[in-house]
Design a protein around this motif. Sequence first.
Motif, PDB file in Angstrom:
ATOM      1  N   LYS A   1      -8.365  23.589  37.190  1.00 30.42           N
ATOM      2  CA  LYS A   1      -9.084  24.749  36.656  1.00 30.42           C
ATOM      3  C   LYS A   1     -10.150  25.180  37.685  1.00 30.42           C
ATOM      4  O   LYS A   1     -10.803  24.336  38.288  1.00 30.42           O
ATOM      5  CB  LYS A   1      -9.751  24.345  35.349  1.00 30.42           C
TER       6      LYS A   1
ATOM      7  N   GLY B   1     -13.760  27.022  38.742  1.00 25.68           N
ATOM      8  CA  GLY B   1     -15.084  27.247  38.158  1.00 25.68           C
ATOM      9  C   GLY B   1     -15.661  26.092  37.369  1.00 25.68           C
ATOM     10  O   GLY B   1     -16.578  26.278  36.571  1.00 25.68           O
ATOM     11  N   CYS B   2     -15.139  24.867  37.570  1.00 22.02           N
ATOM     12  CA  CYS B   2     -15.666  23.748  36.769  1.00 22.02           C
ATOM     13  C   CYS B   2     -16.624  22.870  37.577  1.00 22.02           C
ATOM     14  O   CYS B   2     -17.091  21.855  37.065  1.00 22.02           O
ATOM     15  CB  CYS B   2     -14.527  22.930  36.193  1.00 22.02           C
ATOM     16  N   GLY B   3     -16.901  23.237  38.828  1.00 19.67           N
ATOM     17  CA  GLY B   3     -17.933  22.501  39.574  1.00 19.67           C
ATOM     18  C   GLY B   3     -17.418  21.631  40.715  1.00 19.67           C
ATOM     19  O   GLY B   3     -18.160  20.776  41.202  1.00 19.67           O
ATOM     20  N   LYS B   4     -16.175  21.828  41.157  1.00 18.86           N
ATOM     21  CA  LYS B   4     -15.660  21.021  42.282  1.00 18.86           C
ATOM     22  C   LYS B   4     -16.491  21.259  43.548  1.00 18.86           C
ATOM     23  O   LYS B   4     -16.998  20.325  44.148  1.00 18.86           O
ATOM     24  CB  LYS B   4     -14.193  21.403  42.597  1.00 18.86           C
ATOM     25  N   THR B   5     -16.592  22.535  43.928  1.00 20.44           N
ATOM     26  CA  THR B   5     -17.275  22.851  45.184  1.00 20.44           C
ATOM     27  C   THR B   5     -18.758  22.502  45.100  1.00 20.44           C
ATOM     28  O   THR B   5     -19.324  21.910  46.021  1.00 20.44           O
ATOM     29  CB  THR B   5     -17.082  24.349  45.513  1.00 20.44           C
ATOM     30  N   THR B   6     -19.379  22.856  43.982  1.00 20.59           N
ATOM     31  CA  THR B   6     -20.801  22.547  43.805  1.00 20.59           C
ATOM     32  C   THR B   6     -21.030  21.043  43.944  1.00 20.59           C
ATOM     33  O   THR B   6     -21.976  20.597  44.599  1.00 20.59           O
ATOM     34  CB  THR B   6     -21.265  23.025  42.408  1.00 20.59           C
TER      35      THR B   6
ATOM     36  N   ASN C   1     -22.239  21.353  34.336  1.00 20.14           N
ATOM     37  CA  ASN C   1     -22.623  22.620  33.706  1.00 20.14           C
ATOM     38  C   ASN C   1     -22.685  22.496  32.178  1.00 20.14           C
ATOM     39  O   ASN C   1     -22.120  23.312  31.459  1.00 20.14           O
ATOM     40  CB  ASN C   1     -21.610  23.702  34.143  1.00 20.14           C
TER      41      ASN C   1
ATOM     42  N   ILE D   1     -24.227  16.485  34.749  1.00 21.57           N
ATOM     43  CA  ILE D   1     -24.852  17.582  35.492  1.00 21.57           C
ATOM     44  C   ILE D   1     -25.142  18.710  34.493  1.00 21.57           C
ATOM     45  O   ILE D   1     -24.221  19.328  33.955  1.00 21.57           O
ATOM     46  CB  ILE D   1     -23.941  18.102  36.637  1.00 21.57           C
ATOM     47  N   ASN D   2     -26.405  18.910  34.250  1.00 22.39           N
ATOM     48  CA  ASN D   2     -26.809  19.943  33.279  1.00 22.39           C
ATOM     49  C   ASN D   2     -26.666  21.339  33.876  1.00 22.39           C
ATOM     50  O   ASN D   2     -26.662  21.516  35.103  1.00 22.39           O
ATOM     51  CB  ASN D   2     -28.270  19.711  32.884  1.00 22.39           C
ATOM     52  N   THR D   3     -26.573  22.310  32.980  1.00 23.81           N
ATOM     53  CA  THR D   3     -26.574  23.699  33.430  1.00 23.81           C
ATOM     54  C   THR D   3     -27.904  23.993  34.117  1.00 23.81           C
ATOM     55  O   THR D   3     -28.960  23.655  33.585  1.00 23.81           O
ATOM     56  CB  THR D   3     -26.432  24.640  32.215  1.00 23.81           C
ATOM     57  N   CYS D   4     -27.832  24.585  35.305  1.00 22.40           N
ATOM     58  CA  CYS D   4     -29.054  24.888  36.039  1.00 22.40           C
ATOM     59  C   CYS D   4     -28.791  26.100  36.930  1.00 22.40           C
ATOM     60  O   CYS D   4     -27.976  26.017  37.851  1.00 22.40           O
ATOM     61  CB  CYS D   4     -29.463  23.657  36.861  1.00 22.40           C
TER      62      CYS D   4
ATOM     63  N   LEU E   1     -28.614  26.212  40.870  1.00 20.69           N
ATOM     64  CA  LEU E   1     -27.430  25.825  41.650  1.00 20.69           C
ATOM     65  C   LEU E   1     -26.703  27.051  42.167  1.00 20.69           C
ATOM     66  O   LEU E   1     -26.264  27.105  43.306  1.00 20.69           O
ATOM     67  CB  LEU E   1     -26.457  25.022  40.777  1.00 20.69           C
ATOM     68  N   ARG E   2     -26.567  28.028  41.290  1.00 22.05           N
ATOM     69  CA  ARG E   2     -25.890  29.266  41.652  1.00 22.05           C
ATOM     70  C   ARG E   2     -26.680  29.988  42.765  1.00 22.05           C
ATOM     71  O   ARG E   2     -26.105  30.439  43.746  1.00 22.05           O
ATOM     72  CB  ARG E   2     -25.801  30.167  40.418  1.00 22.05           C
TER      73      ARG E   2
HETATM   74  N1  LIG Z   1     -24.438  22.749  36.660  1.00 24.90           N
HETATM   75  C1  LIG Z   1     -24.285  24.066  36.863  1.00 24.90           C
HETATM   76  N2  LIG Z   1     -25.150  24.946  36.321  1.00 24.90           N
HETATM   77  C2  LIG Z   1     -25.019  26.281  36.531  1.00 24.90           C
HETATM   78  N3  LIG Z   1     -24.056  26.828  37.268  1.00 24.90           N
HETATM   79  C3  LIG Z   1     -23.160  26.001  37.851  1.00 24.90           C
HETATM   80  C4  LIG Z   1     -23.218  24.586  37.678  1.00 24.90           C
HETATM   81  N4  LIG Z   1     -22.195  24.038  38.370  1.00 24.90           N
HETATM   82  C5  LIG Z   1     -21.522  25.051  38.947  1.00 24.90           C
HETATM   83  N5  LIG Z   1     -22.086  26.237  38.641  1.00 24.90           N
HETATM   84  C6  LIG Z   1     -21.668  27.576  39.072  1.00 24.90           C
HETATM   85  O1  LIG Z   1     -20.377  27.825  38.519  1.00 24.90           O
HETATM   86  C7  LIG Z   1     -19.570  28.511  39.452  1.00 24.90           C
HETATM   87  C8  LIG Z   1     -18.314  27.717  39.719  1.00 24.90           C
HETATM   88  O2  LIG Z   1     -18.640  26.472  40.314  1.00 24.90           O
HETATM   89  P1  LIG Z   1     -17.791  25.857  41.532  1.00 24.90           P
HETATM   90  O3  LIG Z   1     -18.447  24.615  41.950  1.00 24.90           O
HETATM   91  O4  LIG Z   1     -17.577  26.895  42.578  1.00 24.90           O
HETATM   92  O5  LIG Z   1     -16.420  25.540  40.792  1.00 24.90           O
HETATM   93  P2  LIG Z   1     -14.964  25.207  41.394  1.00 24.90           P
HETATM   94  O6  LIG Z   1     -15.151  24.765  42.804  1.00 24.90           O
HETATM   95  O7  LIG Z   1     -14.444  24.129  40.507  1.00 24.90           O
HETATM   96  O8  LIG Z   1     -14.155  26.451  41.289  1.00 24.90           O
HETATM   97  C9  LIG Z   1     -20.405  28.717  40.692  1.00 24.90           C
HETATM   98  O9  LIG Z   1     -20.969  29.998  40.662  1.00 24.90           O
HETATM   99  C10 LIG Z   1     -21.502  27.664  40.575  1.00 24.90           C
HETATM  100  O10 LIG Z   1     -22.689  28.062  41.214  1.00 24.90           O
END
Ligand SMILES: Nc1ncnc2c1ncn2[C@@H]1O[C@H](COP(=O)(O)OP(=O)(O)O)[C@@H](O)[C@H]1O
Length: 361
Positions: free
Chosen positions: A10, A12-17, A182, A210-213, A216-217
């Motif tokens: 999926k 947008g679930c935080g892989k890259t972050t 998130n 990892i809480n919503t924050c 990070l964005r």
């Molecule tokens: N803990 C978090 N709180 C708020 N936003 C987040 C959090 N983790 C990720 N995001 C945001 O959500 C979006 C998708 O995250 P991303 O790491 O790019 O997902 P993926 O790599 O799985 O597609 C990005 O805009 C990122 O900044």
Amino acid sequence: MRRIALVNQKGGCGKTTTAINLASCLAKEGKKVLLVDLDPQGHSALGLGVKTDQMEKSMYEVLSGKIPIREAIRALRENLDAVLSDVVLSAFEQVMAGAPEREYKLTQSLRDIENNYDYLIIDSPPSVGLLTFNGLVACDEVIIPVDSSFFSLNGLGKLLDTIRIIEEKVGHQLTIKILATNIDRRTRFGREVVEKLETYFREDCFKTIINTCTRLREAASFGQPIIEYDERCAAFRDYQKLTKEVLNEEAEMKAKISAVESGLELEAEGRLKQPAQRGIVFTLKAPEDAMVQIAGDFNNWVPEGLHLTRSMARPVWQKLIPLKPGTYEYKYVIDGRWMPDPANDKVVDDFLGGMNSVLSV
Ligand SMILES: Nc1ncnc2c1ncn2[C@@H]1O[C@H](COP(=O)(O)OP(=O)(O)O)[C@@H](O)[C@H]1O
Ligand SMILES: [Mg+2]
């Protein structure tokens, strides 16, 4: 080198972050880290402030054998190097169609440089295709980041399917851990998610959440990891905590490995401990350049290959074989020589002048 891939089909679930922030925090703790981006979207580069239109030597050139990985490595921060990607990488799957060993391209390219790093962190695309498989084959550990949407309706079932597919297809033992990302614990839904996670996954999920924050964005849009952007926000604390957890696992693993090296007992124990529904992971220490196979009742004694993995720099050969409860006889075949399992005391006469190892599931 410890090898960890961030995987989830999926987006947008935080892989890259998580890849960027875990890699940066580990580097800050003094570990030598290599970040590899296998996603043609190139978000890792953007999140670290590298413009993808300046990319001449990227993961694409490395995986397609045009240049050695050394030439594509960029030093980005102290202790943090990366091999990044851009949209060109999306051609990889097509270019490699039908090519032999196409799942092993990353593994092969890493051989040159693996002694230069303590950690390899791999960011993957949102699919379980050839690129993700290259990452999985090259790894010993997988982190699956999940956000709240997994806990609605079918998400959890899909996640378990993904884990099963990964284990079956990769063929070597992977440590898979879930990371909740998130998550807004101020809401009832957020709190329910945390409860469900603990009930379903227990020790298979990180204690850190990892809480919503929103910082990070913002940090990503400025091309900075959170440790550079804002040291006072929740995400900074959460990723620090995650890094501590990952580092603690390293200490535990090292203790286990020294026990293994002093007697091999743990390997035998580890192998038999695998839950029956997933099968048994056969594990053997053997030289890297050997051809290692296994044959037994479960494959009509037709030898099939084991895959080379490295747990903390040791060449270890492994194969996951799904086995129903029962008793099986087997042997390893190393460079054509048949031998019983050195880590298994249970043997029976093979009536050919040797012994077969015996395993009860
Ligand atoms: N803990 C978090 N709180 C708020 N936003 C987040 C959090 N983790 C990720 N995001 C945001 O959500 C979006 C998708 O995250 P991303 O790491 O790019 O997902 P993926 O790599 O799985 O597609 C990005 O805009 C990122 O900044
Ligand atoms: Mg991503």
